[in-house]
Design a protein around this motif. Structure first.
Motif, PDB file in Angstrom:
ATOM      1  N   LEU A 146       0.832  -1.197   0.000  1.00 38.09           N
ATOM      2  CA  LEU A 146       0.000   0.000   0.000  1.00 38.09           C
ATOM      3  C   LEU A 146       0.872   1.254   0.000  1.00 38.09           C
ATOM      4  CD1 LEU A 146      -2.621  -1.109   2.675  1.00 38.09           C
ATOM      5  CD2 LEU A 146      -2.694  -1.448   0.201  1.00 38.09           C
ATOM      6  N   SER A 147       0.257   2.391  -0.291  1.00 43.12           N
ATOM      7  CA  SER A 147       0.988   3.659  -0.296  1.00 43.12           C
ATOM      8  C   SER A 147       1.282   4.085   1.137  1.00 43.12           C
ATOM      9  CB  SER A 147       0.174   4.736  -1.014  1.00 43.12           C
ATOM     10  OG  SER A 147      -1.085   4.898  -0.403  1.00 43.12           O
ATOM     11  N   ARG A 148       2.426   4.719   1.316  1.00 42.46           N
ATOM     12  CA  ARG A 148       2.801   5.194   2.637  1.00 42.46           C
ATOM     13  C   ARG A 148       2.326   6.630   2.796  1.00 42.46           C
ATOM     14  NH1 ARG A 148       7.174   5.611  -0.682  1.00 42.46           N
ATOM     15  NH2 ARG A 148       8.246   7.628  -0.707  1.00 42.46           N
ATOM     16  N   SER A 149       2.074   7.044   4.034  1.00 42.83           N
ATOM     17  CA  SER A 149       1.648   8.424   4.277  1.00 42.83           C
ATOM     18  C   SER A 149       2.498   9.074   5.356  1.00 42.83           C
ATOM     19  CB  SER A 149       0.161   8.471   4.647  1.00 42.83           C
ATOM     20  OG  SER A 149      -0.088   7.639   5.762  1.00 42.83           O
ATOM     21  N   HIS A 150       2.546   8.498   6.562  1.00 45.44           N
ATOM     22  CA  HIS A 150       3.259   9.130   7.664  1.00 45.44           C
ATOM     23  C   HIS A 150       4.535   8.394   8.044  1.00 45.44           C
ATOM     24  CE1 HIS A 150      -0.918  10.549   8.020  1.00 45.44           C
ATOM     25  NE2 HIS A 150      -0.389  11.644   8.512  1.00 45.44           N
ATOM     26  N   SER A 151       4.831   7.301   7.373  1.00 48.03           N
ATOM     27  CA  SER A 151       5.995   6.496   7.716  1.00 48.03           C
ATOM     28  C   SER A 151       6.884   6.322   6.498  1.00 48.03           C
ATOM     29  CB  SER A 151       5.538   5.122   8.242  1.00 48.03           C
ATOM     30  OG  SER A 151       6.635   4.254   8.408  1.00 48.03           O
ATOM     31  N   ASP A 152       8.149   5.950   6.743  1.00 50.67           N
ATOM     32  CA  ASP A 152       9.022   5.637   5.618  1.00 50.67           C
ATOM     33  C   ASP A 152       8.886   4.172   5.218  1.00 50.67           C
ATOM     34  OD1 ASP A 152      10.174   4.506   7.815  1.00 50.67           O
ATOM     35  OD2 ASP A 152      12.180   5.352   7.514  1.00 50.67           O
ATOM     36  N   HIS A 153       7.966   3.455   5.841  1.00 48.72           N
ATOM     37  CA  HIS A 153       7.663   2.075   5.477  1.00 48.72           C
ATOM     38  C   HIS A 153       6.271   2.013   4.844  1.00 48.72           C
ATOM     39  CE1 HIS A 153      11.072   1.225   7.981  1.00 48.72           C
ATOM     40  NE2 HIS A 153      10.932  -0.088   7.883  1.00 48.72           N
ATOM     41  N   CYS A 154       6.143   1.211   3.803  1.00 42.90           N
ATOM     42  CA  CYS A 154       4.837   1.010   3.173  1.00 42.90           C
ATOM     43  C   CYS A 154       4.082  -0.086   3.921  1.00 42.90           C
ATOM     44  CB  CYS A 154       5.004   0.583   1.713  1.00 42.90           C
ATOM     45  SG  CYS A 154       5.694   1.860   0.645  1.00 42.90           S
ATOM     46  N   PRO A 155       2.782   0.097   4.178  1.00 43.40           N
ATOM     47  CA  PRO A 155       1.988  -0.975   4.790  1.00 43.40           C
ATOM     48  C   PRO A 155       1.871  -2.160   3.837  1.00 43.40           C
ATOM     49  CG  PRO A 155       0.850   1.143   4.892  1.00 43.40           C
ATOM     50  CD  PRO A 155       1.993   1.310   3.950  1.00 43.40           C
ATOM     51  N   LEU A 156       1.825  -3.357   4.402  1.00 44.22           N
ATOM     52  CA  LEU A 156       1.636  -4.574   3.610  1.00 44.22           C
ATOM     53  C   LEU A 156       0.277  -5.168   3.947  1.00 44.22           C
ATOM     54  CD1 LEU A 156       5.141  -6.246   4.115  1.00 44.22           C
ATOM     55  CD2 LEU A 156       4.396  -4.819   2.216  1.00 44.22           C
ATOM     56  N   LYS A 225     -10.794   8.433  -0.370  1.00 45.69           N
ATOM     57  CA  LYS A 225      -9.610   7.872   0.279  1.00 45.69           C
ATOM     58  C   LYS A 225      -8.961   6.813  -0.610  1.00 45.69           C
ATOM     59  CE  LYS A 225      -8.259   5.247   4.390  1.00 45.69           C
ATOM     60  NZ  LYS A 225      -8.745   4.598   5.620  1.00 45.69           N
ATOM     61  N   ARG A 226      -9.762   5.903  -1.153  1.00 51.44           N
ATOM     62  CA  ARG A 226      -9.212   4.857  -2.014  1.00 51.44           C
ATOM     63  C   ARG A 226      -8.584   5.444  -3.268  1.00 51.44           C
ATOM     64  NH1 ARG A 226     -13.986   2.048  -0.394  1.00 51.44           N
ATOM     65  NH2 ARG A 226     -15.053   2.628  -2.328  1.00 51.44           N
ATOM     66  N   GLU A 227      -9.235   6.461  -3.848  1.00 53.66           N
ATOM     67  CA  GLU A 227      -8.682   7.087  -5.052  1.00 53.66           C
ATOM     68  C   GLU A 227      -7.355   7.766  -4.764  1.00 53.66           C
ATOM     69  OE1 GLU A 227     -11.828   9.662  -6.239  1.00 53.66           O
ATOM     70  OE2 GLU A 227     -12.884   8.113  -7.407  1.00 53.66           O
ATOM     71  N   LEU A 228      -7.284   8.475  -3.628  1.00 50.16           N
ATOM     72  CA  LEU A 228      -6.034   9.144  -3.258  1.00 50.16           C
ATOM     73  C   LEU A 228      -4.934   8.131  -2.970  1.00 50.16           C
ATOM     74  CD1 LEU A 228      -7.365  12.042  -1.004  1.00 50.16           C
ATOM     75  CD2 LEU A 228      -6.076  12.304  -3.133  1.00 50.16           C
ATOM     76  N   GLU A 229      -5.290   7.030  -2.320  1.00 47.45           N
ATOM     77  CA  GLU A 229      -4.297   5.987  -2.044  1.00 47.45           C
ATOM     78  C   GLU A 229      -3.746   5.408  -3.333  1.00 47.45           C
ATOM     79  OE1 GLU A 229      -5.837   4.283   2.292  1.00 47.45           O
ATOM     80  OE2 GLU A 229      -6.613   3.425   0.431  1.00 47.45           O
ATOM     81  N   ALA A 230      -4.638   5.179  -4.310  1.00 48.92           N
ATOM     82  CA  ALA A 230      -4.201   4.638  -5.592  1.00 48.92           C
ATOM     83  C   ALA A 230      -3.299   5.633  -6.327  1.00 48.92           C
ATOM     84  CB  ALA A 230      -5.414   4.287  -6.453  1.00 48.92           C
ATOM     85  N   TYR A 231      -3.679   6.907  -6.327  1.00 44.18           N
ATOM     86  CA  TYR A 231      -2.902   7.943  -7.000  1.00 44.18           C
ATOM     87  C   TYR A 231      -1.552   8.117  -6.302  1.00 44.18           C
ATOM     88  CZ  TYR A 231      -2.372  12.156  -9.886  1.00 44.18           C
ATOM     89  OH  TYR A 231      -1.949  13.091 -10.800  1.00 44.18           O
ATOM     90  N   GLN A 237       5.472   4.867  -6.936  1.00 45.80           N
ATOM     91  CA  GLN A 237       6.095   3.877  -7.805  1.00 45.80           C
ATOM     92  C   GLN A 237       6.954   4.553  -8.867  1.00 45.80           C
ATOM     93  OE1 GLN A 237       3.054   1.342  -9.425  1.00 45.80           O
ATOM     94  NE2 GLN A 237       2.836   0.152  -7.536  1.00 45.80           N
ATOM     95  N   LYS A 238       6.451   5.665  -9.419  1.00 45.65           N
ATOM     96  CA  LYS A 238       7.235   6.404 -10.409  1.00 45.65           C
ATOM     97  C   LYS A 238       8.490   7.000  -9.784  1.00 45.65           C
ATOM     98  CE  LYS A 238       3.349   7.687 -13.423  1.00 45.65           C
ATOM     99  NZ  LYS A 238       2.546   8.813 -13.962  1.00 45.65           N
ATOM    100  N   GLU A 253       1.573  17.262  -2.248  1.00 49.47           N
ATOM    101  CA  GLU A 253       0.194  17.738  -2.387  1.00 49.47           C
ATOM    102  C   GLU A 253      -0.806  16.626  -2.076  1.00 49.47           C
ATOM    103  OE1 GLU A 253      -0.105  19.227  -6.346  1.00 49.47           O
ATOM    104  OE2 GLU A 253       0.573  21.255  -5.801  1.00 49.47           O
ATOM    105  N   LEU A 254      -0.528  15.440  -2.600  1.00 53.81           N
ATOM    106  CA  LEU A 254      -1.428  14.313  -2.375  1.00 53.81           C
ATOM    107  C   LEU A 254      -1.459  13.906  -0.910  1.00 53.81           C
ATOM    108  CD1 LEU A 254      -0.619  12.119  -5.499  1.00 53.81           C
ATOM    109  CD2 LEU A 254      -2.767  13.277  -5.019  1.00 53.81           C
ATOM    110  N   ARG A 255      -0.309  13.952  -0.249  1.00 58.52           N
ATOM    111  CA  ARG A 255      -0.266  13.618   1.172  1.00 58.52           C
ATOM    112  C   ARG A 255      -1.103  14.598   1.988  1.00 58.52           C
ATOM    113  NH1 ARG A 255       5.385  11.375   3.625  1.00 58.52           N
ATOM    114  NH2 ARG A 255       5.891   9.819   2.049  1.00 58.52           N
TER     115      ARG A 255
END
Length: 265
Positions: A146-156, A225-231, A237-238, A253-255
């Motif tokens: 999953l996309s990360r928001s507040h951590s330097d680790h991505c949730p699994l 929320k789901r759309e922002l997570e996907a974006y 990834q890029k 901006e997205l965060r």
């Protein structure tokens, strides 16, 4: 921390406290119907037996030490567990190690450490779900990063055998998030003052206006929320392949927008 997670609907079933700023594992559950029993615990791993839904399985939550010499203790611990259990076993977390050179960017790759890691997994009968999901004999599973928001680790997120959700008519529920929108107060006032037919009719009017407002103005925050997570996930990834400052600015901006949606949620 227990009070914080409790407000979100989770309760702790296994905890290894951090030492200063190092380590720490919290094993939480949101399903009271499942029985969770700690089998083993050490500073880099907590292992529980989970019984529910007609299935019993073993789950080990790992936070491997960043020091290679200390991780040897983790590998030995996992090997001991592998010799003791017969039930299906999933091991998830941050191993602080990699299996191949393709899993690292901007860091060093040590083939010897990778071989030890791979040998440990093989001896335990474990394999990577991201590439071997269809070999999983007890039920289909795969790992989603999953996309990360507040951590330097991505949730699994480990997804197991999809269960269709039955849609039913739901009673009206006021969403506190509506109150965060500057226009909502005026909508409530207008609806409340539009009829003189008693409290019940006024409440029905507010309900109808609120649902209309949610549909046409506010929108469904869970969809947002789901759309922002996907974006956000797409941008990140890029960024793994391109250090373009424009991507970095877009991620910021997205965060910010994502944090607003989380506050509303």
């Amino acid at each position: 921390m227990k009070e914080f997670w409790g407000r979100l609907g989770y309760y702790p079933v296994g905890i290894v406290d951090a030492v200063g700023h190092k380590g720490g594992i919290w094993f939480l559950s949101a399903n009271l119907k499942f029985s969770c029993k700690i089998l083993w615990a050490m500073n880099q791993c907590v292992t529980l037996e989970i019984d529910g839904g007609g299935r019993r399985w073993i789950c080990s939550a790992v936070y491997g030490s960043p020091q290679a010499t200390t991780r040897v203790e983790l590998w030995s611990h996992l090997l001991d567990i592998g010799l003791c259990i017969q039930d299906p076993w999933v091991v998830v977390g941050d191993f602080n190690d990699i299996l191949s050179v393709h899993e690292v960017k901007g860091g060093n790759y040590y083939s010897t450490r990778s071989s030890v890691f791979a040998s440990t997994l093989d001896s335990c009968g474990l394999f990577d779900l991201t590439t071997s999901g269809r070999r999983f004999t007890w039920f289909q599973a795969f790992v989603e990063v999953l996309s990360r928001s507040h951590s330097d680790h991505c949730p699994l997120l480990i997804r197991c055998q999809e269960v269709p959700i039955k849609k039913e008519n739901r009673p009206f529920r006021f969403q506190a998030a509506w109150a965060t929108h500057p226009d909502y107060k005026a909508i409530v006032q207008k609806s409340w003052n539009s009829t003189d037919f008693g409290i019940h009719r006024k409440l029905l009017g507010v309900q109808e206006a609120s649902l209309e407002f949610n549909s046409t103005v506010f929108g469904n925050i869970f969809i947002k929320k789901r759309e922002l997570e996907a974006y956000l996930n797409c941008i990140q990834q890029k960024m793994e392949a391109d250090d373009d400052p424009i991507l970095k600015h877009k991620e910021e901006e997205l965060r910010a927008e994502y944090n607003l949606v989380l506050a509303q949620e």
